[in-house]
Write an enzyme that holds these catalytic residues in place. Structure first.
Site, PDB file in Angstrom:
ATOM      1  N   GLU A  64      33.396  -8.700  25.195  1.00 42.41           N
ATOM      2  CA  GLU A  64      32.394  -9.459  24.459  1.00 42.41           C
ATOM      3  C   GLU A  64      31.808  -8.648  23.305  1.00 42.41           C
ATOM      4  OE1 GLU A  64      31.400 -12.651  24.547  1.00 42.41           O
ATOM      5  OE2 GLU A  64      33.091 -12.914  25.908  1.00 42.41           O
ATOM      6  N   CYS A 219      38.889 -26.037  16.257  1.00 39.50           N
ATOM      7  CA  CYS A 219      37.708 -26.342  15.434  1.00 39.50           C
ATOM      8  C   CYS A 219      37.357 -25.127  14.581  1.00 39.50           C
ATOM      9  CB  CYS A 219      36.537 -26.740  16.330  1.00 39.50           C
ATOM     10  SG  CYS A 219      35.170 -27.529  15.423  1.00 39.50           S
ATOM     11  N   CYS A 226      41.699 -31.451  13.855  1.00 44.91           N
ATOM     12  CA  CYS A 226      40.938 -32.499  14.546  1.00 44.91           C
ATOM     13  C   CYS A 226      41.830 -33.415  15.384  1.00 44.91           C
ATOM     14  CB  CYS A 226      40.160 -33.330  13.534  1.00 44.91           C
ATOM     15  SG  CYS A 226      38.883 -32.397  12.651  1.00 44.91           S
ATOM     16  N   CYS A 235      33.173 -37.008  18.065  1.00 47.52           N
ATOM     17  CA  CYS A 235      32.678 -36.012  17.116  1.00 47.52           C
ATOM     18  C   CYS A 235      32.066 -36.699  15.897  1.00 47.52           C
ATOM     19  CB  CYS A 235      33.813 -35.086  16.685  1.00 47.52           C
ATOM     20  SG  CYS A 235      33.319 -33.855  15.462  1.00 47.52           S
TER      21      CYS A 235
END
Length: 374
Positions: A64, A219, A226, A235
């Site tokens: 992370e 995205c 899409c 969306c």
């Protein structure tokens, strides 16, 4: 004889759509956003990232931190090299800062490495050598904010916490049609509330990874796919034709231009002179070539430390380097061979290094590229 019936082929898009419908009907009481995202992740998510096998709190935390400001494909080899040398949190805490910065060298944003080292030491002192399983305790540690703490808890322990990294901000801004720069406090609070509202009641490890994967692979910031997105039918940005404008970009600001002189000094054995940067500021605690803001400052440093003539230096091509908040043009000059003045000796912050020693040092990427070009 009748022709033999054949089973029609199913495209990957159709498979994802079918999985999404199944997930929606099987989890009617759950949030459709989370259900569709998990169904897509089962088919198309990333399941073989190096920090997933094995998935431990230490490896999740390290990944992370590396993935802040860095893409997976860039971070992965650094992660593998790092854990090979420092496989546990206590081993990281016991390592020298030079070792940590050397392993990080080339990954950039070196404050992450310094915070990683400081956090490991604090975990040994306060938490028995482990990361604490508590969001407040995690966010109290250097370099761990709310979203990073949530990502650690949800992936390492499957705890129910929402994340809001750049990928998730982009997905939520488009899905809900949220205008306004996501870095603004009011917009960010709204996005946090939406992130919390979509949390499933199970599979938090997969859900957290799915959110990051969707933003990284479909995205995307530009040219999003899409047509393959499991969330496309709800969306707002897609329905209203606003995908390109959301999320709202950060207000434009021209990055200031700065200049610096770089002294590249080689002795008769072809060793290079490196100076350790101060513990705070740009390239903090890294080894780099002696540097000055202007030519007069460089000449003054040279006269105080080196036996030779400043004017004999060979002026090389400038190097352009961009930081997050300004642009830097480095003007390198090279002298060879030279020697330090008798009053100057190797010390903790100024040393001659053999070429073979450079790989283990934390050196800024543009400086490493320069000194390895000889």
């Amino acid at each position: 004889m009748k022709p033999r019936a054949t089973k029609p082929r199913t495209s990957k898009t159709a498979a994802v759509a079918a999985a999404s419908k199944t997930a929606d009907s099987a989890n009617a009481g759950d949030d459709a956003y989370a259900s569709r995202l998990l169904a897509w992740f089962d088919v198309s998510g990333r399941h073989d990232l190096p920090w997933q096998h094995p998935r431990t709190p230490y490896r999740v935390w390290l990944s992370e931190i590396m993935l802040q400001q860095t893409q997976v494909k860039t971070a992965a080899p650094f992660f593998e090299r790092f854990v090979e040398t420092l496989p546990t949190l206590p081993s990281l805490a016991a390592a020298s800062l030079d070792t940590v910065l050397g392993l990080w060298s080339g990954l950039g944003y070196y404050a992450r490495a310094r915070n990683l080292h400081a956090t490991a030491k604090l975990c040994v002192e306060r938490h028995g050598g482990d990361l604490p399983r508590d969001i407040d305790a995690l966010t109290a540690l250097p370099g761990i904010g709310r979203s990073t703490a949530a990502a650690i808890l949800s992936q390492a322990w499957d705890d129910r916490h929402a994340i809001l990294d750049g990928n998730v901000k982009r997905v939520l801004s488009r899905y809900h049609g949220i205008a306004g720069y996501p870095g603004l406090p009011a917009i960010e609070r709204r996005l946090w509330a939406l992130a919390e509202s979509h949390l499933p009641h199970a599979r938090m490890t997969d859900y957290t990874q799915a959110q990051m994967d969707l933003g990284a692979t479909l995205c995307t910031r530009s040219d999003p796919s899409c047509i393959l997105c499991p969330l496309q039918h709800d969306c707002v940005a897609r329905i209203e034709g606003r995908v390109a404008e959301l999320p709202t970009p950060k207000p434009g600001k021209v990055a200031p231009q700065r200049h610096a002189q770089v002294l590249w000094l080689l002795d008769r054995n072809n060793r290079v002179l490196l100076q350790r940067r101060p513990p705070a500021g740009i390239w903090a605690s890294l080894w780099t070539l002696p540097q000055s803001d202007d030519e007069d400052g460089a000449a003054h440093w040279f006269a105080a430390h080196v036996s030779g003539e400043f004017g004999d230096g060979e002026e090389l091509a400038p190097i352009a380097h961009a930081f997050s908040h300004y642009k830097l043009e480095l003007q390198p000059r090279r002298w060879r061979p030279v020697a330090l003045r008798d009053s100057v000796r190797d010390n903790d912050d100024l040393r001659w290094f053999e070429r073979a020693e450079l790989a283990a040092l934390g050196i800024p990427a543009p400086i490493r590229k320069l000194i390895e070009s000889l």
